[in-house]
Design a protein around this motif. Sequence first.
Motif, PDB file in Angstrom:
ATOM      1  N   THR A 158      -9.845   0.544   6.848  1.00 10.47           N
ATOM      2  CA  THR A 158      -8.443   0.071   6.697  1.00 10.47           C
ATOM      3  C   THR A 158      -7.464   1.203   6.032  1.00 10.47           C
ATOM      4  O   THR A 158      -8.195   1.561   4.853  1.00 10.47           O
ATOM      5  CB  THR A 158      -8.266  -1.320   5.910  1.00 10.47           C
ATOM      6  N   LEU A 189     -12.509   5.269   6.125  1.00 10.57           N
ATOM      7  CA  LEU A 189     -12.084   4.112   5.672  1.00 10.57           C
ATOM      8  C   LEU A 189     -11.995   2.994   6.980  1.00 10.57           C
ATOM      9  O   LEU A 189     -11.542   3.510   8.105  1.00 10.57           O
ATOM     10  CB  LEU A 189     -10.867   4.002   5.080  1.00 10.57           C
ATOM     11  N   THR A 205       0.903  -1.263  -0.125  1.00 13.52           N
ATOM     12  CA  THR A 205      -0.085  -0.117   0.088  1.00 13.52           C
ATOM     13  C   THR A 205       0.815   1.320   0.022  1.00 13.52           C
ATOM     14  O   THR A 205       0.617   2.261  -0.817  1.00 13.52           O
ATOM     15  CB  THR A 205      -0.810   0.194   1.183  1.00 13.52           C
ATOM     16  N   ASN A 222      -5.277   0.411   3.866  1.00 15.70           N
ATOM     17  CA  ASN A 222      -5.118  -0.556   2.492  1.00 15.70           C
ATOM     18  C   ASN A 222      -5.937   0.036   1.477  1.00 15.70           C
ATOM     19  O   ASN A 222      -5.728  -0.169   0.254  1.00 15.70           O
ATOM     20  CB  ASN A 222      -5.091  -1.873   2.918  1.00 15.70           C
ATOM     21  N   ASP A 223      -7.096   0.606   1.904  1.00 10.99           N
ATOM     22  CA  ASP A 223      -8.169   1.416   0.944  1.00 10.99           C
ATOM     23  C   ASP A 223      -7.671   2.690   0.316  1.00 10.99           C
ATOM     24  O   ASP A 223      -8.360   3.233  -0.553  1.00 10.99           O
ATOM     25  CB  ASP A 223      -9.494   1.259   1.461  1.00 10.99           C
ATOM     26  N   ALA A 280      -6.773   3.189  -3.673  1.00 12.08           N
ATOM     27  CA  ALA A 280      -8.107   3.141  -4.509  1.00 12.08           C
ATOM     28  C   ALA A 280      -8.989   4.365  -4.541  1.00 12.08           C
ATOM     29  O   ALA A 280      -9.227   5.092  -5.446  1.00 12.08           O
ATOM     30  CB  ALA A 280      -8.850   2.042  -4.283  1.00 12.08           C
TER      31      ALA A 280
END
Length: 233
Positions: free
Chosen positions: A219, A217, A103, A221-222, A225
């Motif tokens: 996480t 969010l 990420t 890790n989004d 996007a």
Amino acid sequence: MPVLKAVLLDMDGVLVDVRGSFRRAVAETVGRFTGTEPTPEAIQAKKDQGGFNNDWILSHTLVQEAGGAASFDEIKEAFNALYRGRDFDGLIATEPPLVETATLEALAERYALALVTGRPEEDAEWTLRRFGWDALVPLVVGMGQQAGREKPDPYGLALALDALGAAPPEAVYAGDTVDDQRAAVAAGCRAVGVVPPGLDVGAHGRTLMAAGAEVVLSTPNDLPALLATWDAR
């Protein structure tokens, strides 16, 4: 909206899970001076009030509210002994990562990255090196540089933006607390909330939105996007 150039990141609750480190150090420090440890819910309630970005101040406040008489310096020393240990062998060494290295690599390919944190720089840089993230997040603005003007004051974010050569509307700040969101809004950055593990996504998400988060969010890790969709607009 301007094209995004910079992503500023908080560390605690975004890059690493601090439930067993910072939060545990707060509870054990308060318990040492009062005889009773605060619950995780009580600690989170203080965080949600805002103004408690610094866990030394949070611990001192909780001790005072419980009738303890320890000084701030005594509390700070006890906290650091638990958290940092003798040579980074304390609770800091137990923190699990919340973000994947992939990420951060994806973000670093498109944006200038910086860490804006309430941790002392030495602690933050040690943690980045521990996970091999230091080359991906080369700029660290920590407690020492903020000179007492910690979040929700936007001073640390402004320092990072100046170093990166980015204007506030060209930057995002991702954090997990109300102070993070308020600092982002005050700095003129786009505010992204991240719900850390252990908290209800809906309830804490609403708390972060009320503090100014544009998006929340579950996480970090989004983030790539999400920012890709913003870039595409």
